[in-house]
Design a protein around this motif. Structure first.
Motif: not given
Length: 394
Positions: A220-227, A229-239
């Motif tokens: 799953p790819l799910l960047p938020s906000g300014t992130d 802008a990048a199509p292939h970021l995954t996830w971390d523990d940020r809320r």
């Protein structure tokens, strides 16, 4: 003994093998070696997480294909391929990650023994799974053979799906819908991303009804906000946070067949530029769906989408779609046709695509996509059935 439970009928595998052999004949190939696990599975049914070592399928004109791979994986081939045990060849484990020998020496010995030492041998040279070292070893072991680049030869045969394949993709679509419904329900300000991803995986693997979930070729790819802008970021523990858009790129998968589906969730009140982009994107999607008809060039889909975006002042120069079907990591695309302006490949009924007009701008992103089927007549059919819009949660 052939596989206990093949995903497709014998006639379906015979149809596929016939297409590959005809393509080989057109290229003047005496034999073909495919190492792409998606192509291996499409031709033989082989299904196992063994693509981290050298393996492949040898395709002949006048005999059943031979599955070739690590000896300990041969039992997996016995249980998943349609061929008899005599068409399964395993190499010794001292070839694995060795500095003094290479598995391609074993493959070369098989080809020599079968009389192909001086023949035209097709190889998937531009492939994630076939290394430069593999090519060099084969060239050294078979100095009289002509090693021919047969990259994507099999991939192109996979383009028009059978009814059996389309049925699998419809099941995958039901899983995609379930995943997206769960995302919309669960995403809230303050919730850690990894918790939502855990639920995505639960929905994906539990599946829907008799459609159990297989693992997808892309996480799953799910960047938020300014992130975003990048199509292939995954996830971390940020809320998740109010005032941010998050796009979710996922795919339901059933028996290795994928139906990707993307939606964007905005928490709070979206700014006007996001709403304007949503309107243009949906307009372009619908224009592209109408253009996706048999007999028309694939570039028409991109031109229809880009026209709507350009009228809204949005510039996009990346492709906006690709063919989908059976696949293994790291990619769920078939790596043949692309939806871009210059693509002149003619669309045919039975082709399936991820129509993917993602927007990745300087400091924001938006994805609203559809997986589609080119029909016999009329506009393309969408596999999934969910509102084509930005999801706003106040």
């Amino acid at each position: 003994m052939p596989a206990v439970e093949l995903p497709f009928t014998p006639s379906e595998y015979a149809r596929r093998l016939g297409k590959v052999r005809r393509a080989m004949a057109e290229r003047g190939l005496d034999v073909l070696f495919v190492e792409d696990p998606s192509n291996m599975a499409w031709i033989t049914g082989y299904d196992g997480w063994s693509f981290y070592v050298h393996q492949g399928v040898i395709v002949f004109h006048d005999a059943d294909p031979v599955w070739w791979g690590r000896g300990q994986d041969a039992n997996g081939a016995v249980r998943t391929v349609w061929m008899e045990r005599t068409s399964i060849a395993g190499y010794a484990d001292n070839y694995v990650q060795s500095t003094v020998r290479h598995p391609m020496q074993d493959l070369a010995a098989i080809l020599r023994d079968r009389g192909y030492a001086g023949k035209r041998i097709g190889l998937e040279l531009e492939n994630y799974y076939f290394s430069a070292k593999a090519y060099l070893v084969l060239r050294q072991e078979l100095p009289n053979a002509e090693l021919v680049d047969a990259t994507a030869l099999v991939n192109w045969q996979r383009g028009v799906k059978s009814e059996e394949e389309i049925a699998f993709m419809r099941k995958a679509a039901r899983i995609s819908e379930k995943i997206v419904d769960g995302i919309v329900e669960r995403v809230e300000p303050g919730r850690p991303k990894n918790e939502v991803v855990a639920e995505i995986y639960a929905d994906a693997i539990r599946g829907v009804g008799d459609a159990w979930g297989d693992y997808a070729a892309i996480v799953p790819l799910l960047p938020s906000g300014t992130d975003a802008a990048a199509p292939h970021l995954t996830w971390d523990d940020r809320r998740f946070r109010t005032g941010e858009a998050t796009f979710f790129e996922i795919a339901g998968c059933y028996r290795r067949y994928h139906t990707p589906f993307c939606r964007t969730v905005f928490l709070g009140k979206p700014p006007q530029h996001i709403l304007d982009a949503e309107k243009a994107l949906v307009e372009g999607l619908e224009a592209g769906l109408d253009a996706a008809r048999p007999g028309r060039p694939a570039g028409d889909v991109a031109r229809a989408l880009f026209g709507a975006l350009e009228r809204a002042g949005i510039h996009k120069d990346s492709r906006c779609g690709y063919p989908i079907g059976i696949s293994y990591p790291p990619d769920w695309g078939e790596r043949t046709i692309s939806f871009r302006k210059e693509e002149e490949t003619i669309l045919e009924a039975g082709m399936t695509f991820h129509f993917m007009p993602g927007l990745w701008m300087e400091d924001w992103g938006l994805e609203i996509t559809e997986s589609i089927l080119i029909r016999e007549t009329g506009a393309a059919e969408c596999f999934c059935d969910r509102p084509r819009k930005l999801v706003v949660k106040d």
